[in-house]
Scaffold this motif. Structure first.
Motif, PDB file in Angstrom:
ATOM      1  N   LEU A  60      -1.939  26.915  19.700  1.00  0.00           N
ATOM      2  CA  LEU A  60      -1.166  26.472  20.860  1.00  0.00           C
ATOM      3  C   LEU A  60      -2.109  26.069  21.993  1.00  0.00           C
ATOM      4  O   LEU A  60      -1.872  25.076  22.681  1.00  0.00           O
ATOM      5  N   VAL A  61      -3.185  26.839  22.192  1.00  0.00           N
ATOM      6  CA  VAL A  61      -4.159  26.497  23.228  1.00  0.00           C
ATOM      7  C   VAL A  61      -4.753  25.122  22.966  1.00  0.00           C
ATOM      8  O   VAL A  61      -4.878  24.289  23.869  1.00  0.00           O
ATOM      9  N   GLN A  62      -5.121  24.866  21.723  1.00  0.00           N
ATOM     10  CA  GLN A  62      -5.668  23.558  21.371  1.00  0.00           C
ATOM     11  C   GLN A  62      -4.639  22.450  21.586  1.00  0.00           C
ATOM     12  O   GLN A  62      -4.972  21.353  22.056  1.00  0.00           O
ATOM     13  N   HIS A  63      -3.373  22.732  21.258  1.00  0.00           N
ATOM     14  CA  HIS A  63      -2.316  21.740  21.466  1.00  0.00           C
ATOM     15  C   HIS A  63      -2.137  21.436  22.952  1.00  0.00           C
ATOM     16  O   HIS A  63      -1.948  20.268  23.337  1.00  0.00           O
ATOM     17  N   VAL A  64      -2.224  22.449  23.790  1.00  0.00           N
ATOM     18  CA  VAL A  64      -2.103  22.245  25.232  1.00  0.00           C
ATOM     19  C   VAL A  64      -3.257  21.373  25.732  1.00  0.00           C
ATOM     20  O   VAL A  64      -3.054  20.462  26.546  1.00  0.00           O
ATOM     21  N   CYS A  65      -4.462  21.630  25.252  1.00  0.00           N
ATOM     22  CA  CYS A  65      -5.606  20.806  25.659  1.00  0.00           C
ATOM     23  C   CYS A  65      -5.390  19.352  25.250  1.00  0.00           C
ATOM     24  O   CYS A  65      -5.714  18.434  26.002  1.00  0.00           O
ATOM     25  N   THR A  66      -4.831  19.128  24.058  1.00  0.00           N
ATOM     26  CA  THR A  66      -4.547  17.768  23.620  1.00  0.00           C
ATOM     27  C   THR A  66      -3.498  17.118  24.514  1.00  0.00           C
ATOM     28  O   THR A  66      -3.618  15.943  24.881  1.00  0.00           O
ATOM     29  N   LEU A  67      -2.460  17.883  24.875  1.00  0.00           N
ATOM     30  CA  LEU A  67      -1.416  17.341  25.750  1.00  0.00           C
ATOM     31  C   LEU A  67      -1.978  16.941  27.105  1.00  0.00           C
ATOM     32  O   LEU A  67      -1.493  15.985  27.725  1.00  0.00           O
TER      33      LEU A  67
END
Length: 344
Positions: free
Chosen positions: A313-320
């Motif tokens: 989820l942290v990685q997904h937030v960084c991508t967003l």
């Protein structure tokens, strides 16, 4: 692609034909019979000095002689023609393969860039119409799925807030904790279901990190937060996304820090905002550090719900937020997670 292939084949045919004609021309030009090898008895020399063919020589004898002279050069002609055909055929094959590779690259580029919003910038290919149809259907499915996730998550969150409002100070603390955990999981669902094309706004990462650190300091006093108050830490994103990312990192640091200090630092470097979360726990191996951001990965020895869904989820937030996350870890010395975002 079809036109270029036909032009290539036509050029191959013309060049090969011309080459064969040139070979025959050179053959005819250089394959004259050597009359010096003829027997002298076949000729006589009159008084005027000219060599005249003896009338007693038959046409069959002449035909046999010149035929042998012709076949003396014929193997060379056949070898030359065969080599020309072989070399030109190899060149044709290489040219067709080069056209196919170029055509495949064009198709791959079109499949990557093709969209209904910018059809005028896309080259016409046989796959364009079919791809646009598939793209439209998949986009519709994706939007329906996002709307479904958002609807379910919002309904669950409203119900959780209603239950929390009915609880009071005398309620079971375990029940309150479970409801808080459930509320966070719903926020995780909303964050994971978000798409990169979602609308973003300018948010203050320093304020979000400070509030999350304050919340954890109440249960984990050995947590510090440092940043330069004169600097600006605004980035493009959503407050809900960033809160879930920071919360997951702090939760992991507290869980696996072994009771050691946890340091959170915020800084600006080269037009980017960097958030460091460092613990002094057991750390990870290099192999584990390469896998922890994969969805569902969990370090089995810890046997806890961490370093798994939370970090993906942290990685997904960084991508967003058009950023990235990395981890520096030393076995037995702890982990340092670094979140980097473009400054707004």
């Amino acid at each position: 692609m079809k036109k270029q292939t036909w032009f290539l084949i036509a050029g191959y045919t013309i060049l090969l034909s011309l080459s064969i004609v040139v070979c025959f021309y050179l053959f005819v030009r250089n394959s004259g019979a050597d009359t010096s090898m003829l027997p002298e008895t076949l000729f006589f020399t009159p008084q005027n000095g000219q060599i005249v063919l003896d009338g007693s020589i038959t046409s069959t004898e002449l035909h046999d002689y010149f035929r042998s002279a012709f076949f003396r050069y014929l193997p060379l002609l056949i070898t030359a023609v065969c080599m020309l055909v072989l070399l030109s055929s190899c060149s044709l094959l290489l040219g067709i393969r080069a056209l196919e590779r170029r055509h495949n690259r064009i198709i791959a580029s079109d499949l990557q860039d093709l969209s209904e919003d910018e059809p005028e910038y896309i080259r016409e290919t046989d796959l364009k119409a079919e791809y646009q149809s598939i793209h439209a259907r998949l986009s519709a499915y994706e939007k329906d799925q996002q709307r479904l996730h958002s609807f379910i998550a919002h309904e669950q969150k409203n119900l959780i807030m209603l239950i929390k409002a009915r609880l009071n100070e005398t309620s079971d603390p375990l029940l309150i904790r479970d409801i808080e955990k459930l509320a966070k999981s719903v926020d995780d669902i909303l964050t994971i279901s978000s798409h990169r094309d979602a609308s973003r706004e300018i948010v203050d990462l320093a304020m979000i990190a400070a509030q999350e650190c304050d919340a954890y300091q109440s249960v984990y006093p050995d947590l510090t937060f440092q940043f330069d108050e004169d600097s600006t830490y605004e980035i493009l994103g959503k407050e809900q996304w960033l809160r879930r990312a920071v919360d997951n990192l702090l939760d992991n640091a507290v869980k696996y820090g072994g009771g050691n200090p946890v340091e959170v630092t915020l800084e600006q470097q080269h037009g980017s905002v960097l958030l460091h979360v460092r613990d002094h726990g057991m750390g990870m191996s290099e192999d584990e550090a390469e896998l922890i951001f994969e969805h569902g990965y969990q370090i089995r020895k810890l046997n806890k719900d961490g370093y798994g869904i939370g970090l993906s989820l942290v990685q997904h937030v960084c991508t967003l937020c058009s950023g990235f996350v990395r981890v520096n870890s030393i076995k037995g010395q702890g982990n340092e997670f670094i979140l980097a975002f473009p400054s707004a």
